[in-house]
Design an enzyme around this catalytic site. Structure first.
Site, PDB file in Angstrom:
ATOM      1  CE  LYS A  22      -1.764   1.585   4.045  1.00  0.00           C
ATOM      2  NZ  LYS A  22      -1.370   3.084   4.353  1.00  0.00           N
ATOM      3  CG  ASN A  23       2.495   2.636   3.410  1.00  0.00           C
ATOM      4  OD1 ASN A  23       1.177   2.767   3.236  1.00  0.00           O
ATOM      5  ND2 ASN A  23       3.055   2.456   4.627  1.00  0.00           N
ATOM      6  NE  ARG A  93       1.007  11.737   7.097  1.00  0.00           N
ATOM      7  CZ  ARG A  93       1.624  12.957   7.399  1.00  0.00           C
ATOM      8  NH1 ARG A  93       1.001  13.920   8.183  1.00  0.00           N
ATOM      9  NH2 ARG A  93       2.701  13.012   7.202  1.00  0.00           N
ATOM     10  CB  CYS A 117      -3.629   6.805  11.157  1.00  0.00           C
ATOM     11  SG  CYS A 117      -3.984   5.039  10.376  1.00  0.00           S
ATOM     12  NE  ARG A 122       0.723  10.114  10.342  1.00  0.00           N
ATOM     13  CZ  ARG A 122       0.471   8.791   9.648  1.00  0.00           C
ATOM     14  NH1 ARG A 122      -0.631   8.090  10.054  1.00  0.00           N
ATOM     15  NH2 ARG A 122       1.171   8.318   8.856  1.00  0.00           N
ATOM     16  CG  ASP A 309       3.238   1.324   9.462  1.00  0.00           C
ATOM     17  OD1 ASP A 309       3.018   2.048  10.393  1.00  0.00           O
ATOM     18  OD2 ASP A 309       3.423   1.551   8.101  1.00  0.00           O
ATOM     19  CB  ILE A 331       7.798   6.302  14.385  1.00  0.00           C
ATOM     20  CG1 ILE A 331       8.768   5.651  14.230  1.00  0.00           C
ATOM     21  CG2 ILE A 331       7.393   7.359  13.018  1.00  0.00           C
ATOM     22  CD1 ILE A 331      10.237   6.087  13.681  1.00  0.00           C
TER      23      ILE A 331
HETATM   24  C1  UD1 Z   1       4.790   6.756   6.343  1.00  0.00           C
HETATM   25  C2  UD1 Z   1       3.923   5.500   6.176  1.00  0.00           C
HETATM   26  C3  UD1 Z   1       3.285   4.882   7.581  1.00  0.00           C
HETATM   27  C4  UD1 Z   1       4.336   4.694   8.457  1.00  0.00           C
HETATM   28  C5  UD1 Z   1       5.291   6.152   8.587  1.00  0.00           C
HETATM   29  C6  UD1 Z   1       6.550   5.729   9.375  1.00  0.00           C
HETATM   30  C7  UD1 Z   1       2.775   5.926   4.087  1.00  0.00           C
HETATM   31  C8  UD1 Z   1       1.686   6.355   3.156  1.00  0.00           C
HETATM   32  N1  UD1 Z   1       2.815   5.865   5.313  1.00  0.00           N
HETATM   33  O1  UD1 Z   1       3.994   7.861   7.161  1.00  0.00           O
HETATM   34  O2  UD1 Z   1       2.433   3.615   7.384  1.00  0.00           O
HETATM   35  O3  UD1 Z   1       3.985   4.407   9.936  1.00  0.00           O
HETATM   36  O4  UD1 Z   1       5.808   6.647   7.368  1.00  0.00           O
HETATM   37  O5  UD1 Z   1       7.287   4.593   8.973  1.00  0.00           O
HETATM   38  O6  UD1 Z   1       3.962   5.645   3.537  1.00  0.00           O
HETATM   39  N2  UD1 Z   1       6.994  14.276  10.749  1.00  0.00           N
HETATM   40  C9  UD1 Z   1       7.150  15.822  10.928  1.00  0.00           C
HETATM   41  N3  UD1 Z   1       7.108  16.765  10.118  1.00  0.00           N
HETATM   42  C10 UD1 Z   1       6.805  16.467   8.739  1.00  0.00           C
HETATM   43  C11 UD1 Z   1       6.748  14.802   8.358  1.00  0.00           C
HETATM   44  C12 UD1 Z   1       6.826  13.879   9.494  1.00  0.00           C
HETATM   45  O7  UD1 Z   1       7.266  16.141  12.194  1.00  0.00           O
HETATM   46  O8  UD1 Z   1       6.529  17.207   8.058  1.00  0.00           O
HETATM   47  C13 UD1 Z   1       7.288  13.429  11.770  1.00  0.00           C
HETATM   48  C14 UD1 Z   1       5.938  12.566  12.088  1.00  0.00           C
HETATM   49  O9  UD1 Z   1       4.972  13.267  12.815  1.00  0.00           O
HETATM   50  C15 UD1 Z   1       6.500  11.331  12.749  1.00  0.00           C
HETATM   51  C16 UD1 Z   1       7.992  11.151  12.070  1.00  0.00           C
HETATM   52  O10 UD1 Z   1       8.365  12.430  11.466  1.00  0.00           O
HETATM   53  O11 UD1 Z   1       6.766  11.599  14.093  1.00  0.00           O
HETATM   54  C17 UD1 Z   1       7.838  10.259  10.803  1.00  0.00           C
HETATM   55  O12 UD1 Z   1       6.470  10.502  10.027  1.00  0.00           O
HETATM   56  P1  UD1 Z   1       6.654  10.108   8.419  1.00  0.00           P
HETATM   57  O13 UD1 Z   1       7.749   9.308   8.218  1.00  0.00           O
HETATM   58  O14 UD1 Z   1       6.470  11.225   7.878  1.00  0.00           O
HETATM   59  O15 UD1 Z   1       5.477   9.349   8.357  1.00  0.00           O
HETATM   60  P2  UD1 Z   1       4.430   9.206   6.925  1.00  0.00           P
HETATM   61  O16 UD1 Z   1       5.157   9.594   5.729  1.00  0.00           O
HETATM   62  O17 UD1 Z   1       3.359  10.130   7.370  1.00  0.00           O
END
Ligand code: UD1
Length: 438
Positions: A22-23, A93, A117, A122, A309, A331
């Site tokens: 999915k991701n 998201r 979620c 986030r 995950d 995370i």
């Molecule tokens: C992706 C995955 C999700 C997985 C996550 C971590 C997809 C669609 N989703 O989510 O399934 O659980 O990676 O492996 O691929 N953060 C910030 N600022 C930002 C972006 C992120 O502070 O602009 C923080 C987030 O709050 C979190 C951390 O960075 O604490 C990691 O988030 P991120 O890797 O961005 O997760 P997603 O990409 O949303």
């Protein structure tokens, strides 16, 4: 809303095929916006998030054909809307992944601030800072993020992510492939899904090196073309079925997976007493080892370490292991919502902040429980598969976001699980039925 009714206790046995990630399919579908030529993606999983992503592409003006259930052919030659609306972003998201390609190709993008979620805050501040560094002007207007490239488009630069972000890395890659000059992303996410996206972009004509390492270098090109690409197998679905074999005391052959993408999970599960045989590069056989399960601590971290995950599923398994395990989530905040439901079933779990202490082994008993997010749902399904008595899991629409036909797959392995459809709400919240082969 639909429910699952499960009578636990059956050891799962048999063979199961893992679907596409999915991701990975989410950013790859977004990447089709980068060209007016047709891009064909195979092995796109039939899950709700991908149906939402397809809908988003269509809303923007792309034509999405599905010649087969898991094949999408996207032609984005008439994009006339540059906006991902709130009604889609609030359910998923990953709609923010439209920002990078729209900004890179058309110089403008508007996306509502994301939902998805319920696993805490986030933010997408790191995506936006990176776009600004590429030259975009970013503003917030009525709850929407609006990004505009200057005349002449984005310009390559060096992005130093202060924190590792998966979709942030993907968004910047997609914005930078059509930028002028070279973009270097430091502290990039190393997830296999990043490499898969880079593979697709390279097939489309992009010049990318270093995907899968902390430094990715992208040399901008003038335009991208069509491509055909097969999405990698879902490593989280793979890990979930390994845990399903171990927690029920059964034995599963897990086919069409990539063990190399989940080394940290396999290593941790082996330490905890799960036997995992690698039959070949794409097939695993998993069962609980003869010595039973032993508690092992785990800390979630970015790839290649143990993924967040898989944390919820691992916690379910630890309720059935001898000893005490400490599970630390680094995370996301608020990602222990499954723990309170596991406790209602009889688990001994204490949590505070980002740490949960699980004392095993405790018998689990059927009880009405509620799924709170995608991976929490998977954890609860695993727990009820080894619980005594009947369990009803409410709000299972979360699991439809990321696990393809989970009920059918589990039933084929011997689980006593059924989906109970409820009234009119089910008609709107339910996945359309998969067409059956004649
Ligand atoms: C992706 C995955 C999700 C997985 C996550 C971590 C997809 C669609 N989703 O989510 O399934 O659980 O990676 O492996 O691929 N953060 C910030 N600022 C930002 C972006 C992120 O502070 O602009 C923080 C987030 O709050 C979190 C951390 O960075 O604490 C990691 O988030 P991120 O890797 O961005 O997760 P997603 O990409 O949303």
């Amino acid at each position: 809303m639909d429910k699952f009714v499960v009578r636990g206790g059956n050891p799962l046995k048999g063979s199961i095929d893992i679907g596409g990630a999915k991701n990975s399919a989410l950013p790859c579908l977004a990447a089709t916006l980068l060209t007016s030529a047709a891009v064909t993606l195979h092995n796109v999983p039939y899950v709700k998030d991908l149906i939402t992503q397809k809908r988003l592409l269509e809303d923007l003006g792309a034509t999405v054909l599905t010649p087969a259930l898991r094949t999408h052919q996207v032609t984005a030659d008439h994009i006339d809307v540059f906006e991902a609306p709130y009604h889609l972003v609030k359910t998923m998201r990953a709609s923010v992944l439209a920002l990078g390609p729209l900004l890179g190709r058309f110089g403008q993008a508007r996306v509502s601030l994301p939902g998805g979620c319920a696993i805490g805050t986030r933010p997408i501040d790191l995506h936006l800072q990176a776009f600004e560094k590429l030259g975009a002007v970013v503003s917030l207007e009525s709850g929407d993020v609006v990004a505009r490239a200057p005349q002449g488009g984005l310009t390559g630069t060096t992005i130093d992510f202060e924190k590792i972000t998966v979709t942030g890395t993907e968004n910047v890659m997609m914005a930078a492939v059509l930028a002028r000059g070279t973009t270097t992303i430091n502290n990039a996410a190393e997830e296999p899904e990043i490499e898969d996206l880079a593979d697709l972009l390279s097939k489309m004509g992009a010049r990318i090196s270093g995907a899968g390492t902390p430094t990715i270098v992208i040399e901008g090109v003038d335009e991208l073309g069509g491509a055909e690409h097969t999405i990698i197998p879902d490593r989280i679905e793979t890990g979930t079925f390994i845990v399903a074999a171990a927690i029920t005391g059964g034995e599963l052959e897990i086919r069409h997976c990539r063990p190399d993408d989940l080394r940290a999970v396999i290593a941790k599960l082996r330490e905890a007493g799960v036997e995992i045989e690698e039959k070949d590069a794409t097939t695993l056989v998993a069962r609980r080892g003869p010595g039973g399960l032993t508690s092992r601590d785990v800390t979630t971290e970015p790839h290649p370490n143990f993924p967040t995950d898989m944390q919820a599923q691992y916690m379910a398994l630890m309720t059935q292991a001898e000893g005490t395990s400490v599970i630390t989530e680094t995370i996301f905040e608020n990602r222990f919502m499954h723990a309170s439901e596991l406790i209602r079933m009889g688990a001994d779990i204490h949590f505070s902040g980002n740490t949960a202490v699980v004392r095993g082994r405790t018998p689990l008993m059927g009880a009405p429980i509620i799924a709170s997010d995608l991976r929490a749902s998977a954890s609860l399904v695993l727990a009820v598969l080894c619980a005594e008595g009947e369990t009803t899991i409410d709000r299972v629409y979360h699991i439809d976001r990321g696990y393809e036909t989970i009920v059918r797959k589990l039933r084929s392995l011997g689980a006593d699980i059924e989906r109970v459809r409820q009234g009119i709400e089910a008609a709107t919240g339910e996945m359309p039925a998969i067409p059956q082969p004649a």
